[in-house]
Design an enzyme around this catalytic site. Structure first.
Site, PDB file in Angstrom:
ATOM      1  N   ASP A 156       0.852  -1.312   0.143  1.00  0.00           N
ATOM      2  CA  ASP A 156      -0.018  -0.019   0.198  1.00  0.00           C
ATOM      3  C   ASP A 156       0.907   1.192  -0.072  1.00  0.00           C
ATOM      4  O   ASP A 156       0.175   2.547  -0.012  1.00  0.00           O
ATOM      5  CB  ASP A 156      -0.947  -0.119   1.041  1.00  0.00           C
ATOM      6  CG  ASP A 156      -0.234  -0.280   2.640  1.00  0.00           C
ATOM      7  OD1 ASP A 156       0.808  -0.394   2.473  1.00  0.00           O
ATOM      8  OD2 ASP A 156      -1.185   0.154   3.506  1.00  0.00           O
ATOM      9  N   SER A 157       2.257   1.186   0.065  1.00  0.00           N
ATOM     10  CA  SER A 157       2.870   2.169  -0.408  1.00  0.00           C
ATOM     11  C   SER A 157       2.896   2.935  -1.345  1.00  0.00           C
ATOM     12  O   SER A 157       3.540   4.234  -1.675  1.00  0.00           O
ATOM     13  CB  SER A 157       4.751   1.852  -0.002  1.00  0.00           C
ATOM     14  OG  SER A 157       4.783   0.624  -1.031  1.00  0.00           O
ATOM     15  N   ASP A 214      -1.132  -6.245  -0.285  1.00  0.00           N
ATOM     16  CA  ASP A 214      -1.505  -5.530   1.243  1.00  0.00           C
ATOM     17  C   ASP A 214      -2.577  -5.323   1.386  1.00  0.00           C
ATOM     18  O   ASP A 214      -3.281  -4.632   0.464  1.00  0.00           O
ATOM     19  CB  ASP A 214      -0.641  -4.069   1.091  1.00  0.00           C
ATOM     20  CG  ASP A 214       0.504  -4.054   2.192  1.00  0.00           C
ATOM     21  OD1 ASP A 214       0.617  -4.990   2.834  1.00  0.00           O
ATOM     22  OD2 ASP A 214       1.398  -3.273   2.018  1.00  0.00           O
ATOM     23  N   LYS A 244      -1.067  -9.636   2.845  1.00  0.00           N
ATOM     24  CA  LYS A 244      -0.474  -9.161   4.110  1.00  0.00           C
ATOM     25  C   LYS A 244      -1.047  -8.236   4.774  1.00  0.00           C
ATOM     26  O   LYS A 244      -1.814  -7.547   4.407  1.00  0.00           O
ATOM     27  CB  LYS A 244       1.008  -8.385   3.580  1.00  0.00           C
ATOM     28  CG  LYS A 244       1.774  -7.728   4.710  1.00  0.00           C
ATOM     29  CD  LYS A 244       3.142  -7.657   4.484  1.00  0.00           C
ATOM     30  CE  LYS A 244       3.526  -6.119   3.764  1.00  0.00           C
ATOM     31  NZ  LYS A 244       2.675  -5.048   4.455  1.00  0.00           N
ATOM     32  N   GLU A 268      -1.064  -5.735   8.541  1.00  0.00           N
ATOM     33  CA  GLU A 268      -0.270  -5.211   9.854  1.00  0.00           C
ATOM     34  C   GLU A 268      -0.907  -5.616  11.057  1.00  0.00           C
ATOM     35  O   GLU A 268      -2.074  -5.478  11.359  1.00  0.00           O
ATOM     36  CB  GLU A 268      -0.003  -3.912   9.674  1.00  0.00           C
ATOM     37  CG  GLU A 268       0.830  -3.010   8.370  1.00  0.00           C
ATOM     38  CD  GLU A 268       0.788  -1.819   8.199  1.00  0.00           C
ATOM     39  OE1 GLU A 268       0.331  -1.050   9.198  1.00  0.00           O
ATOM     40  OE2 GLU A 268       1.126  -1.232   7.229  1.00  0.00           O
ATOM     41  N   GLU A 317       9.551  -4.503  10.219  1.00  0.00           N
ATOM     42  CA  GLU A 317      10.050  -3.173   9.749  1.00  0.00           C
ATOM     43  C   GLU A 317      10.428  -2.377  10.697  1.00  0.00           C
ATOM     44  O   GLU A 317       9.951  -2.239  11.907  1.00  0.00           O
ATOM     45  CB  GLU A 317       8.628  -2.398   8.711  1.00  0.00           C
ATOM     46  CG  GLU A 317       8.945  -1.152   8.227  1.00  0.00           C
ATOM     47  CD  GLU A 317       7.885  -0.476   7.512  1.00  0.00           C
ATOM     48  OE1 GLU A 317       7.152  -1.432   6.945  1.00  0.00           O
ATOM     49  OE2 GLU A 317       8.380   0.439   6.722  1.00  0.00           O
TER      50      GLU A 317
HETATM   51  O1  KIV Z   1       3.557  -0.978   1.615  1.00  0.00           O
HETATM   52  C1  KIV Z   1       4.597  -1.579   1.353  1.00  0.00           C
HETATM   53  O2  KIV Z   1       5.519  -1.416   0.403  1.00  0.00           O
HETATM   54  C2  KIV Z   1       5.208  -2.529   2.444  1.00  0.00           C
HETATM   55  C3  KIV Z   1       6.651  -2.586   2.621  1.00  0.00           C
HETATM   56  C4  KIV Z   1       7.221  -1.358   3.393  1.00  0.00           C
HETATM   57  C5  KIV Z   1       6.913  -3.976   3.298  1.00  0.00           C
HETATM   58  O3  KIV Z   1       4.466  -2.776   3.462  1.00  0.00           O
END
Ligand code: KIV
Length: 268
Positions: free
Chosen positions: A47-48, A86, A115, A117, A184
């Site tokens: 989600d970056s 994500d 994934k 968090e 992280e």
């Molecule tokens: O969103 C993302 O790119 C991530 C990485 C920083 C692991 O979660």
């Protein structure tokens, strides 16, 4: 299909623990996913993308629709690497919501895993997803979706109880069924202890070398994202400069009527 071309699955990733480092990178479209997948084990649709591609200041406004669009593009462009999407902020607030949204990723975009968090607080949700045949990657330590709640990006593991809690979190995630855990922004010695405490690969970002693999955001490590470079990011390419130079050369040639020259023309 040679072994190098064979599709990587979650068991291949788990089996790398104590054998060889897991290589993970983000990608947000088919174009880059195709370029990366020969060299990496896992492609993360992180989600970056809400920051680098959507121009927002953090990841919190990424939506399911956005993530599904990019996850589909990456899955379309990937044959070999394991793809992980994500789950965006607000998409896994309770077990039912998490299951509904994780199923969307698997069914609609075609990625291999999701994934999310969180540590012990997410264990029952992760268990639920795993019971429904959805592979889950955990994410602990600095969790970017908590940036507004915590008032900034805070490096984790400095205090003893925080380090102990991270180990408890990792163990709870393993117990819940994750196939790997991203750690992280965590002190290197603490990340090492986390990796030594669980039997699934711990993939670090800003967490030192003594873990079971590494992940970087591709636009950071290729130097495309100019606004900000965290300490842990190594730039393997000066992408922004290369792109600017190329576009400048194109613009100059167009203005000088030097492009297209004869070789780029269709003629009778
Ligand atoms: O969103 C993302 O790119 C991530 C990485 C920083 C692991 O979660």
């Amino acid at each position: 299909m040679s072994q190098k071309e064979q599709k990587i699955n979650v068991n291949n990733i788990k089996n790398k623990k104590n054998l060889e480092p897991v290589v993970m990178i983000t990608a947000y479209d088919a174009l880059f996913a195709k370029l990366f997948e020969e060299y990496v084990d896992i492609i993360l649709i992180g989600d970056s993308l809400n920051m680098s591609f959507n121009g927002k200041k953090d990841t919190l406004s990424a939506t399911m629709d956005m993530m599904l669009y990019h996850a589909t593009a990456v899955a379309n462009g990937t044959k070999r690497a394991l793809t992980v999407a994500d789950m965006p902020f607000g998409s896994y607030t309770d077990e039912r919501t998490a299951l509904k949204n994780a199923i969307k990723f698997i069914q609609k975009s075609g990625v291999d895993a999701v994934k999310l968090e969180g540590g012990r607080n997410m264990a029952t949700t992760i268990k639920k997803l795993c019971e429904n045949s959805i592979s889950v990657m955990g994410h602990i330590g600095l969790m970017p979706q908590q940036v507004r709640y915590e008032g900034g990006y805070k490096i984790k593991g400095r205090k003893e109880d925080e380090a102990k809690n991270l180990i408890k979190d990792a163990k709870a995630l393993e117990e819940a069924g994750v196939f790997a855990i991203v750690v992280e922004g965590t002190l290197s010695d603490v990340a090492k202890e986390i990796a030594n405490s669980v039997n699934v690969p711990v993939i670090g970002i800003g967490s030192g070398v003594d873990v079971d693999g590494q992940v970087l955001v591709f636009s950071d490590m290729l130097g495309f994202f100019e606004e900000f470079k965290p300490k842990f990011v190594k730039r393997y390419l000066n992408g922004a400069n290369l792109v600017k130079e190329a576009v400048k050369a194109y613009a100059n040639e167009v203005k000088a009527r030097a492009f297209p020259s004869e070789e780029f023309e269709y003629k009778r």
